[in-house]
Design an enzyme around this catalytic site. Structure first.
Site, mmCIF file in Angstrom:
data_model
loop_
_atom_site.group_PDB
_atom_site.id
_atom_site.type_symbol
_atom_site.label_atom_id
_atom_site.label_comp_id
_atom_site.label_asym_id
_atom_site.label_seq_id
_atom_site.Cartn_x
_atom_site.Cartn_y
_atom_site.Cartn_z
ATOM 1 N N ASN A 117 0.953 -1.057 -0.277
ATOM 2 C CA ASN A 117 0.100 0.234 -0.307
ATOM 3 C C ASN A 117 1.277 1.024 0.066
ATOM 4 O O ASN A 117 0.191 2.007 0.147
ATOM 5 C CB ASN A 117 -0.893 -0.038 0.829
ATOM 6 N N ARG A 256 3.239 6.344 11.547
ATOM 7 C CA ARG A 256 2.372 5.599 12.915
ATOM 8 C C ARG A 256 2.053 6.623 13.890
ATOM 9 O O ARG A 256 3.420 7.819 14.628
ATOM 10 C CB ARG A 256 3.837 4.657 13.855
ATOM 11 N N GLN A 285 -5.643 3.163 18.434
ATOM 12 C CA GLN A 285 -6.756 2.820 17.498
ATOM 13 C C GLN A 285 -7.898 1.642 17.615
ATOM 14 O O GLN A 285 -7.122 0.292 18.303
ATOM 15 C CB GLN A 285 -6.477 2.314 15.625
ATOM 16 N N HIS A 309 -7.634 6.116 10.310
ATOM 17 C CA HIS A 309 -7.113 5.079 9.910
ATOM 18 C C HIS A 309 -6.971 4.896 8.269
ATOM 19 O O HIS A 309 -7.753 3.238 8.467
ATOM 20 C CB HIS A 309 -6.132 3.990 10.308
HETATM 21 P P1 NAP Z 1 10.130 1.179 4.516
HETATM 22 O O1 NAP Z 1 10.752 0.653 2.858
HETATM 23 O O2 NAP Z 1 11.061 0.392 5.734
HETATM 24 O O3 NAP Z 1 11.243 2.644 4.362
HETATM 25 C C1 NAP Z 1 11.053 2.704 6.004
HETATM 26 C C2 NAP Z 1 12.102 3.997 5.886
HETATM 27 O O4 NAP Z 1 12.289 4.581 6.919
HETATM 28 C C3 NAP Z 1 13.520 3.072 6.074
HETATM 29 O O5 NAP Z 1 14.295 3.601 4.845
HETATM 30 C C4 NAP Z 1 14.574 3.101 7.742
HETATM 31 O O6 NAP Z 1 15.742 2.827 7.080
HETATM 32 C C5 NAP Z 1 13.815 4.323 7.661
HETATM 33 N N1 NAP Z 1 14.208 4.918 8.971
HETATM 34 C C6 NAP Z 1 13.732 4.088 10.352
HETATM 35 N N2 NAP Z 1 14.539 4.995 10.950
HETATM 36 C C7 NAP Z 1 14.132 5.648 11.050
HETATM 37 C C8 NAP Z 1 14.645 6.884 12.060
HETATM 38 N N3 NAP Z 1 14.689 6.910 13.112
HETATM 39 N N4 NAP Z 1 14.932 8.058 11.658
HETATM 40 C C9 NAP Z 1 14.514 7.889 10.345
HETATM 41 N N5 NAP Z 1 14.821 7.413 9.468
HETATM 42 C C10 NAP Z 1 14.373 5.662 9.380
HETATM 43 O O7 NAP Z 1 8.959 1.692 4.623
HETATM 44 P P2 NAP Z 1 7.436 2.375 4.044
HETATM 45 O O8 NAP Z 1 6.859 1.150 3.396
HETATM 46 O O9 NAP Z 1 8.020 3.226 3.796
HETATM 47 O O10 NAP Z 1 6.663 2.227 5.576
HETATM 48 C C11 NAP Z 1 6.489 3.505 6.269
HETATM 49 C C12 NAP Z 1 5.870 2.827 7.415
HETATM 50 O O11 NAP Z 1 4.805 3.528 7.560
HETATM 51 C C13 NAP Z 1 5.428 1.116 7.871
HETATM 52 O O12 NAP Z 1 6.316 1.288 9.080
HETATM 53 C C14 NAP Z 1 4.224 1.973 8.331
HETATM 54 O O13 NAP Z 1 4.764 2.819 9.709
HETATM 55 C C15 NAP Z 1 3.486 3.349 7.467
HETATM 56 N N6 NAP Z 1 2.198 2.685 6.282
HETATM 57 C C16 NAP Z 1 1.305 3.400 7.252
HETATM 58 C C17 NAP Z 1 0.200 3.080 6.164
HETATM 59 C C18 NAP Z 1 -0.894 4.100 6.563
HETATM 60 O O14 NAP Z 1 -1.925 3.275 6.153
HETATM 61 N N7 NAP Z 1 -1.136 5.205 6.840
HETATM 62 C C19 NAP Z 1 0.241 1.506 5.178
HETATM 63 C C20 NAP Z 1 1.650 1.927 4.662
HETATM 64 C C21 NAP Z 1 2.374 1.714 5.852
HETATM 65 P P3 NAP Z 1 16.000 1.597 7.217
HETATM 66 O O15 NAP Z 1 15.700 0.546 6.490
HETATM 67 O O16 NAP Z 1 18.002 1.512 7.450
HETATM 68 O O17 NAP Z 1 15.525 1.071 8.710
#
Ligand code: NAP
Length: 358
Positions: A117, A256, A285, A309
């Site tokens: 997503n 989050r 939530q 959400h």
């Molecule tokens: P992703 O591809 O794993 O990207 C997350 C990025 O954040 C990675 O590059 C990670 O680095 C980095 N990161 C982790 N901790 C950090 C910090 N303290 N400071 C700066 N960067 C940091 O994940 P994604 O698919 O983009 O999703 C991100 C988040 O969005 C998910 O974990 C979820 O909580 C949220 N989300 C929300 C929804 C919604 O419906 N609202 C839907 C999907 C996802 P590393 O790879 O080095 O760890």
């Protein structure tokens, strides 16, 4: 095997719209498949307290399916009761509702449908940035309530062009947000992440990495949060960090809720220190009716772009995460390797750099 799914109720909407797959009524479209394989499939939305279906069934469940939209919080204590539990599958992205350290200790695997997503959320981020910067919500409220006072809206409406926009987290979603921002002719695009984007990707979006978090936020007119919730991000955006934001900056968080301190953010919006805050994720939530993010407004009556959400649960996204969940189950039953991108916790160890000790 016994498979337990904790999903949200869709009620009438789910009966009328079968593509609402992530609901109790439509069961991720998995019942026929699971039963044809001889598995028992329990689906419920009841997740809170000792009398909930979740707590009742977890005792002898083999596979748990949860979703971030209606999170079944699998705590360490609950895991201790889950004697048969082998696999947790998150139908969606973000497995912070599972105590991942405990899953490592108990050798329970945790998988999610990575990427399912990310476009849905990146689009929501774009919408949220625009609705804050352009002061859309109070304008819409005027339109539907019979009012017409342009100056009251325009006094706090701006163009996105020429602003500095930064993403905290430049992974799948953060990078897609940067790509989508390119045609808006922002003054600069920034990102803060543990690691640099690949050189080509960075060049293509023209983004600059800022390695110090305080410096990063102090340069942004708009900050968008796209990092997972873990020990290093819980409460990261609090009173102390907010002091380093540009006065009157906008903050968008679809990652989050618990990455932000709810009271500190609400106070910053109310004082005007933040011009606005938008997102769809909450620290609990469903969010309680008196959650401060429901009612906060900036001193000019706007600045609240909150929704329940739903950004990652569009009908398109539901199809993808339902299919992805089925694929993960099939791989597990047939002893086939999982897509490595989907494995958060393998047997007894973290497989994803995104969570756990760094
Ligand atoms: P992703 O591809 O794993 O990207 C997350 C990025 O954040 C990675 O590059 C990670 O680095 C980095 N990161 C982790 N901790 C950090 C910090 N303290 N400071 C700066 N960067 C940091 O994940 P994604 O698919 O983009 O999703 C991100 C988040 O969005 C998910 O974990 C979820 O909580 C949220 N989300 C929300 C929804 C919604 O419906 N609202 C839907 C999907 C996802 P590393 O790879 O080095 O760890």
């Amino acid at each position: 095997m016994k498979v337990l799914a904790i999903l949200y109720n869709g009620f009438k909407a789910a009966k009328a719209e079968p593509r609402l797959l992530g609901t109790v009524e439509n069961e991720l479209g998995l019942r026929a498949y699971l039963e044809s394989q001889g598995h028992e499939y329990i689906v419920t939305s009841s997740k809170e307290g000792p009398d909930s279906d979740f707590q009742k069934h977890i005792a002898d469940t083999d596979i748990l399916i949860t979703t971030p939209f209606h999170p079944g919080y699998l705590t360490k204590e609950l895991m201790a009761k889950a004697k048969n539990l082998k696999v947790c599958v998150t139908a969606g992205v973000g497995s912070d509702h599972v105590d991942l350290n405990a899953a490592v200790d108990r050798k329970i695997q945790v998988l999610e449908v990575s990427g399912s997503n990310v476009v849905s959320v990146a689009e929501q981020v774009m919408m949220s940035i625009l609705l804050l910067v352009r002061n859309f919500v109070p304008a819409h409220e005027q339109a539907i309530s019979g009012q017409w006072q342009v100056s009251d809206i325009a006094r706090n409406a701006f163009d996105l062009e020429g602003k500095v926009v930064g993403t905290l987290g430049a992974g799948r979603i953060g990078h897609r947000v940067l790509q989508r921002l390119v045609p808006f002719n922002t003054k600069e695009l920034l990102y803060y992440d543990y690691k640099a984007l690949p050189e080509e990707a960075e060049k293509a979006v023209g983004a600059r990495r800022v390695e110090d978090l305080k410096e990063f936020v102090s340069q942004c007119d708009v900050v968008t949060v796209n990092a997972p919730l873990h020990e290093g991000t819980q409460g990261l955006i609090n009173k102390d960090l907010l002091q380093h934001f540009k006065p009157g900056a906008w903050l968008v968080n679809t990652a989050r809720g618990a990455i932000c301190n709810a009271d500190d953010v609400a106070a910053a919006v109310k004082s005007g220190q933040l011009r606005g805050y938008a997102g769809d994720v909450w620290n609990v939530q469903p969010a309680p009716a008196d959650h401060p993010w429901r009612s906060m407004r900036n001193p000019l009556g706007g600045g609240n772009g909150m929704t329940p959400h739903y950004s990652g649960t569009t009908l398109d996204a539901q199809q993808r995460y339902a299919e992805g969940t089925k694929q993960i189950l099939q791989n597990y039953f047939e002893n086939k390797p999982q897509d490595p991108g989907n494995v958060i916790v393998g047997v007894g160890k973290y497989e994803s750099a995104s969570y756990g000790q760094r």
